[in-house]
Write a protein that holds these residues in place. Sequence first.
Motif, PDB file in Angstrom:
ATOM      1  N   ASP A  97      -5.600   8.087  -1.787  1.00  0.00           N
ATOM      2  CA  ASP A  97      -5.956   7.654  -0.083  1.00  0.00           C
ATOM      3  C   ASP A  97      -5.958   8.691   0.695  1.00  0.00           C
ATOM      4  O   ASP A  97      -7.022   8.780   1.552  1.00  0.00           O
ATOM      5  N   ARG A 140      -9.513   9.895   2.599  1.00  0.00           N
ATOM      6  CA  ARG A 140      -9.522  10.094   3.964  1.00  0.00           C
ATOM      7  C   ARG A 140     -10.193  11.684   4.445  1.00  0.00           C
ATOM      8  O   ARG A 140     -10.898  11.624   5.232  1.00  0.00           O
ATOM      9  N   ALA A 161      -9.969  12.799  -4.963  1.00  0.00           N
ATOM     10  CA  ALA A 161      -9.426  11.423  -5.332  1.00  0.00           C
ATOM     11  C   ALA A 161      -9.565  10.860  -6.463  1.00  0.00           C
ATOM     12  O   ALA A 161      -8.588  10.251  -7.132  1.00  0.00           O
ATOM     13  N   GLU A 208       1.037   3.436  -2.648  1.00  0.00           N
ATOM     14  CA  GLU A 208      -0.484   3.607  -2.299  1.00  0.00           C
ATOM     15  C   GLU A 208      -0.679   2.165  -2.185  1.00  0.00           C
ATOM     16  O   GLU A 208      -1.877   1.811  -1.471  1.00  0.00           O
ATOM     17  N   ALA A 209      -0.027   1.352  -2.516  1.00  0.00           N
ATOM     18  CA  ALA A 209      -0.543  -0.056  -2.191  1.00  0.00           C
ATOM     19  C   ALA A 209       0.533  -1.109  -2.276  1.00  0.00           C
ATOM     20  O   ALA A 209       0.163  -2.149  -1.746  1.00  0.00           O
ATOM     21  N   ASN A 242       0.933  -1.182  -0.186  1.00  0.00           N
ATOM     22  CA  ASN A 242      -0.052  -0.201  -0.147  1.00  0.00           C
ATOM     23  C   ASN A 242       0.715   1.092   0.064  1.00  0.00           C
ATOM     24  O   ASN A 242       0.895   2.016   1.032  1.00  0.00           O
ATOM     25  N   ASN A 281      -7.706   0.392  -6.436  1.00  0.00           N
ATOM     26  CA  ASN A 281      -7.832   1.119  -5.147  1.00  0.00           C
ATOM     27  C   ASN A 281      -9.150   2.260  -5.795  1.00  0.00           C
ATOM     28  O   ASN A 281     -10.032   2.405  -4.940  1.00  0.00           O
ATOM     29  N   THR A 301      -2.261  12.209  -2.897  1.00  0.00           N
ATOM     30  CA  THR A 301      -2.749  10.691  -3.250  1.00  0.00           C
ATOM     31  C   THR A 301      -4.272  10.411  -3.203  1.00  0.00           C
ATOM     32  O   THR A 301      -5.123  11.218  -2.383  1.00  0.00           O
ATOM     33  N   PHE A 348     -12.696   2.411  -3.707  1.00  0.00           N
ATOM     34  CA  PHE A 348     -12.992   3.828  -3.424  1.00  0.00           C
ATOM     35  C   PHE A 348     -14.528   4.148  -3.927  1.00  0.00           C
ATOM     36  O   PHE A 348     -15.216   4.708  -2.981  1.00  0.00           O
TER      37      PHE A 348
END
Length: 425
Positions: A294, A298, A319, A40-41, A38, A333, A292, A337
């Motif tokens: 992620d 968030r 995002a 990002e992953a 991760n 991802n 990013t 999302f």
Amino acid sequence: MAMHSTAAFRSRPWIAIAVFAGAAAAIVPHLMSRAGRNAEALHIGPHAPTIVAAPTDADGLRRRISELEERLRERAGDVSAAVPLADALLRLARATTDTRPAGRAEAVLKGVLKEMPAEYNALRILGAIYLSEHRFREALTAARRARDLRPDDAWNYGVMGDALVELGDYDKAFEAFDAMASMRPSATAYGRVAYARELRGDITGALEAMQIAAQSTPPQDVEARAWYAAQLGELHLRRGRVDDAAREFRRAAFLFPNYPHAMVGLGKVKLATGDRGGALELLLEQLKRTPTLDLAARIGDLYADRGDRTESERYYQLAEDLAGPAAAQTEANLALFLAERGRKLKMALSIAEAVAAQRADIFTEDALAWAYYKAGRIREAAAASQRALRTGTRDARILAHAGDIDVARRRAFPPLPSNISAFRP
């Protein structure tokens, strides 16, 4: 140390190697070599090769890159400059979540290989570069080619295992990691032991192996030390040990200021302690440095929890923009999302199916399962969810999805009453 048989490590929570090699690895620091699941992953740890003579903090990396670029300008094809330059660029890519340095590293090494196709040191690192670019089959091919040239180089088995993990071929991946750790029980090998244990649901064992990896890392390799500290923080969080997690994330941020994995981890700690405002402030600042999917997701979730639909939508759209076009996705991802937030569900399913056609790791299977679930295709969701559970993972998101999907399956396809024949006329 003898290599364990495949049957042996299929039959127990992964790898007894740490029991036998732990003392040696803790006393003798081994030079280290990947992404996270991760970044990002990419999950498995430092991919940089065993070149750690120069400092690897942010300033040290940039100075090193500048010096080596100058050497290459003066003498094109200089292997003694090209290989450490690729190392430094890969580290910088991970520390900044910027993919451009990895692309530059690939160009540097391919320039060397064009002139010297059999240059082993360039070839062995090329696989790690492909991993960082999510080109897993090419990474596997490059690593196998390097392995065939030098079967006694443990590094190649690590890259092979990393690629196989990302493709979802876990038995072969664990065999490669076992071979690597048997040949050379280094920090990088223990990082892979830790991830394999985590995949198997053994969080305590993963924590033990990651601690050995951290202890075995050379003091001057600041970036790798920060990475291992951040991974320890994540594992402590999974065990509910918030104070221990906070300590490790702060350590990572001290070693490498604003290290992305550390800052996101500190945001998770603030959430776990109820400081949602502090978490939002921290994540907003980090987003300016390393934007990013992620991070934006968030932040959008935090605004949504506040009831601020305008700001949550703003960051959700950001995002999506940061993830890039659907056709360019190499991991699920973006699909996850979208599916988790009920956005563009047809696109989410299309992305998940396209990615799952190329790789079968448990995180891709989970995203596919959730996309099917949101599309109302419960039978297919249940099948994909079972595949996502196949390693014994204790990943909270995968387990939560599996629970909801199982409830939906039972409602959609209730068992026949015991007094009714299962045979139809």
